[in-house]
Write a protein that holds these residues in place. Structure first.
Motif, PDB file in Angstrom:
ATOM      1  N   TYR A 129       0.809  -1.088  -0.004  1.00  0.00           N
ATOM      2  CA  TYR A 129       0.093   0.150   0.103  1.00  0.00           C
ATOM      3  C   TYR A 129       0.750   1.268   0.024  1.00  0.00           C
ATOM      4  O   TYR A 129       1.206   1.573   1.061  1.00  0.00           O
ATOM      5  CB  TYR A 129      -0.932   0.039   1.366  1.00  0.00           C
ATOM      6  CG  TYR A 129      -1.940  -1.270   1.289  1.00  0.00           C
ATOM      7  CD1 TYR A 129      -2.983  -1.032   0.823  1.00  0.00           C
ATOM      8  CD2 TYR A 129      -1.476  -2.309   2.139  1.00  0.00           C
ATOM      9  CE1 TYR A 129      -4.068  -2.576   0.814  1.00  0.00           C
ATOM     10  CE2 TYR A 129      -2.264  -3.239   1.945  1.00  0.00           C
ATOM     11  CZ  TYR A 129      -3.374  -3.164   1.470  1.00  0.00           C
ATOM     12  OH  TYR A 129      -4.394  -4.505   1.436  1.00  0.00           O
ATOM     13  N   ASN A 133      -0.347   7.704  -3.196  1.00  0.00           N
ATOM     14  CA  ASN A 133      -1.279   7.161  -3.975  1.00  0.00           C
ATOM     15  C   ASN A 133      -2.328   7.806  -4.162  1.00  0.00           C
ATOM     16  O   ASN A 133      -3.164   8.497  -3.345  1.00  0.00           O
ATOM     17  CB  ASN A 133      -1.667   5.929  -3.269  1.00  0.00           C
ATOM     18  CG  ASN A 133      -2.431   4.702  -4.121  1.00  0.00           C
ATOM     19  OD1 ASN A 133      -2.315   4.685  -5.234  1.00  0.00           O
ATOM     20  ND2 ASN A 133      -3.501   4.154  -3.624  1.00  0.00           N
ATOM     21  N   HIS A 135      -6.172   9.245  -4.940  1.00  0.00           N
ATOM     22  CA  HIS A 135      -7.450   8.718  -4.537  1.00  0.00           C
ATOM     23  C   HIS A 135      -8.194   8.319  -5.856  1.00  0.00           C
ATOM     24  O   HIS A 135      -9.130   9.189  -6.100  1.00  0.00           O
ATOM     25  CB  HIS A 135      -8.039   9.645  -3.656  1.00  0.00           C
ATOM     26  CG  HIS A 135      -7.352  10.009  -2.504  1.00  0.00           C
ATOM     27  ND1 HIS A 135      -6.414   8.952  -1.712  1.00  0.00           N
ATOM     28  CD2 HIS A 135      -6.873  11.114  -1.629  1.00  0.00           C
ATOM     29  CE1 HIS A 135      -5.934   9.544  -0.597  1.00  0.00           C
ATOM     30  NE2 HIS A 135      -6.119  10.624  -0.461  1.00  0.00           N
ATOM     31  N   ILE A 137     -10.189   4.999  -7.916  1.00  0.00           N
ATOM     32  CA  ILE A 137     -10.576   3.499  -7.777  1.00  0.00           C
ATOM     33  C   ILE A 137     -10.575   2.846  -9.277  1.00  0.00           C
ATOM     34  O   ILE A 137     -11.289   3.598 -10.125  1.00  0.00           O
ATOM     35  CB  ILE A 137     -12.157   3.081  -7.173  1.00  0.00           C
ATOM     36  CG1 ILE A 137     -12.084   3.515  -5.696  1.00  0.00           C
ATOM     37  CG2 ILE A 137     -12.448   1.649  -7.255  1.00  0.00           C
ATOM     38  CD1 ILE A 137     -13.534   3.306  -4.887  1.00  0.00           C
ATOM     39  N   TYR A 162      -7.412   0.200  -4.606  1.00  0.00           N
ATOM     40  CA  TYR A 162      -7.801   1.087  -3.635  1.00  0.00           C
ATOM     41  C   TYR A 162      -8.984   0.503  -2.882  1.00  0.00           C
ATOM     42  O   TYR A 162      -8.793  -0.717  -2.424  1.00  0.00           O
ATOM     43  CB  TYR A 162      -8.041   2.583  -4.366  1.00  0.00           C
ATOM     44  CG  TYR A 162      -7.754   3.601  -3.472  1.00  0.00           C
ATOM     45  CD1 TYR A 162      -8.890   4.220  -2.597  1.00  0.00           C
ATOM     46  CD2 TYR A 162      -6.565   4.036  -2.895  1.00  0.00           C
ATOM     47  CE1 TYR A 162      -8.625   5.379  -1.996  1.00  0.00           C
ATOM     48  CE2 TYR A 162      -6.338   5.258  -2.143  1.00  0.00           C
ATOM     49  CZ  TYR A 162      -7.300   5.793  -1.649  1.00  0.00           C
ATOM     50  OH  TYR A 162      -7.175   6.751  -0.784  1.00  0.00           O
ATOM     51  N   TRP A 163      -9.759   1.355  -2.420  1.00  0.00           N
ATOM     52  CA  TRP A 163     -10.752   0.740  -1.545  1.00  0.00           C
ATOM     53  C   TRP A 163     -12.370   0.864  -2.247  1.00  0.00           C
ATOM     54  O   TRP A 163     -12.512   1.476  -3.096  1.00  0.00           O
ATOM     55  CB  TRP A 163     -11.017   1.682  -0.265  1.00  0.00           C
ATOM     56  CG  TRP A 163      -9.999   1.471   0.636  1.00  0.00           C
ATOM     57  CD1 TRP A 163      -9.398   0.593   1.324  1.00  0.00           C
ATOM     58  CD2 TRP A 163      -9.180   2.685   1.023  1.00  0.00           C
ATOM     59  NE1 TRP A 163      -8.499   0.789   2.028  1.00  0.00           N
ATOM     60  CE2 TRP A 163      -8.200   2.081   1.950  1.00  0.00           C
ATOM     61  CE3 TRP A 163      -9.285   3.984   0.923  1.00  0.00           C
ATOM     62  CZ2 TRP A 163      -7.235   2.870   2.563  1.00  0.00           C
ATOM     63  CZ3 TRP A 163      -8.058   4.731   1.525  1.00  0.00           C
ATOM     64  CH2 TRP A 163      -7.289   4.105   2.234  1.00  0.00           C
TER      65      TRP A 163
END
Length: 260
Positions: A129, A133, A135, A137, A162-163
């Protein structure tokens, strides 16, 4: 210890996971757990394999002799399943051998041993991670249609970088929309985008209608990606070492115990 591993600060172990930090980011791996598996099954001195599965071998449930001790087979597969938490590169291979837990045969055992030989060459790989990075997706989705020689069912795989959006919302992170979702199937993309195709397929509304609704809402955008750049391929089929290593290099895995 190489110069790469010296810059990482190791945190405590938790349930077989190790967390290491540096200015570059965070690593989550199960290296010790992986080495313990290799030692338990006698593969610490084996010759490493360059991929976790053999693309020329099709596993079947009725070919070959039955394993004399299925308990050992089940124990091995259970340990490999836990290892997939930080090793997406072995997910498909482990899924394949997991289908034969009730009556494993020596062909299935050899396939499981192939995974161990692959792990021998890279026990320290883990999820990376990065601290720097963007932000955003990105998702890759792939389906190998009717590829199971026993059930004729399809295998679907996906990876999301990512999330997920709802997690990001809870963390008050602003994620730019829409989320690019890459697929190598032009027909599937047109089916989701074109209303005329969409109306003819009401029997799959749970899948297709939901995706189309998200496209209309501006949440996702479907984009075509050539099969050779489809990262989700490694989750739906066994790949030869060349394509497998290309995909692996883009999966966000890093080995701090081996010089790059």
């Amino acid at each position: 210890m190489n110069s790469e591993s010296k810059i990482w600060e190791t945190s405590n172990f938790f349930l077989g996971f190790k967390v290491a930090r540096s200015q570059r980011g965070l690593i989550l791996n199960q290296r010790k757990y992986c080495l313990d598996i290799l030692a338990e099954f006698g593969f610490t001195g084996c010759k490493p394999a360059n991929s976790p599965s053999n693309p020329t071998v099709k596993l079947k449930d009725d070919e070959g002799d039955l394993v004399q001790d299925p308990t050992a087979y089940r124990r091995l597969i259970g340990k490999l399943q836990y290892l997939t938490n930080t090793r997406p590169d072995i997910s498909f291979a482990v899924q394949q051998v997991s289908q034969f837990m009730s009556k494993p045969r020596y062909s299935h055992l050899n396939a499981a041993f192939r995974i161990l030989k692959y792990l021998k060459g890279c026990p320290g790989l883990g999820l990376f991670y990065p601290s720097a990075n963007p932000h955003r997706i990105q998702a890759f989705s792939d389906s190998d249609w009717a590829n199971c020689c026993m059930t004729r069912k399809s295998t679907t795989g996906y990876c999301v970088f990512y999330w997920l959006k709802y997690v990001a919302d809870d963390l008050c992170l602003q994620i730019p929309l829409p989320f690019p979702t890459f697929c190598d199937n032009q027909s599937a993309i047109q089916l989701a985008k074109n209303p005329s195709f969409h109306e003819r397929t009401k029997h799959i509304e749970v899948d297709c209608h939901l995706i189309r609704a998200k496209i209309i809402d501006g949440l996702i955008v479907l984009s075509h990606v050539p099969s050779k750049h489809q990262l989700a391929d490694m989750f739906t089929k066994p790949l030869y070492p060349g394509p497998f290593n290309v995909n692996l290099s883009k999966m966000g895995l890093l080995n701090i115990h081996h010089p790059s």
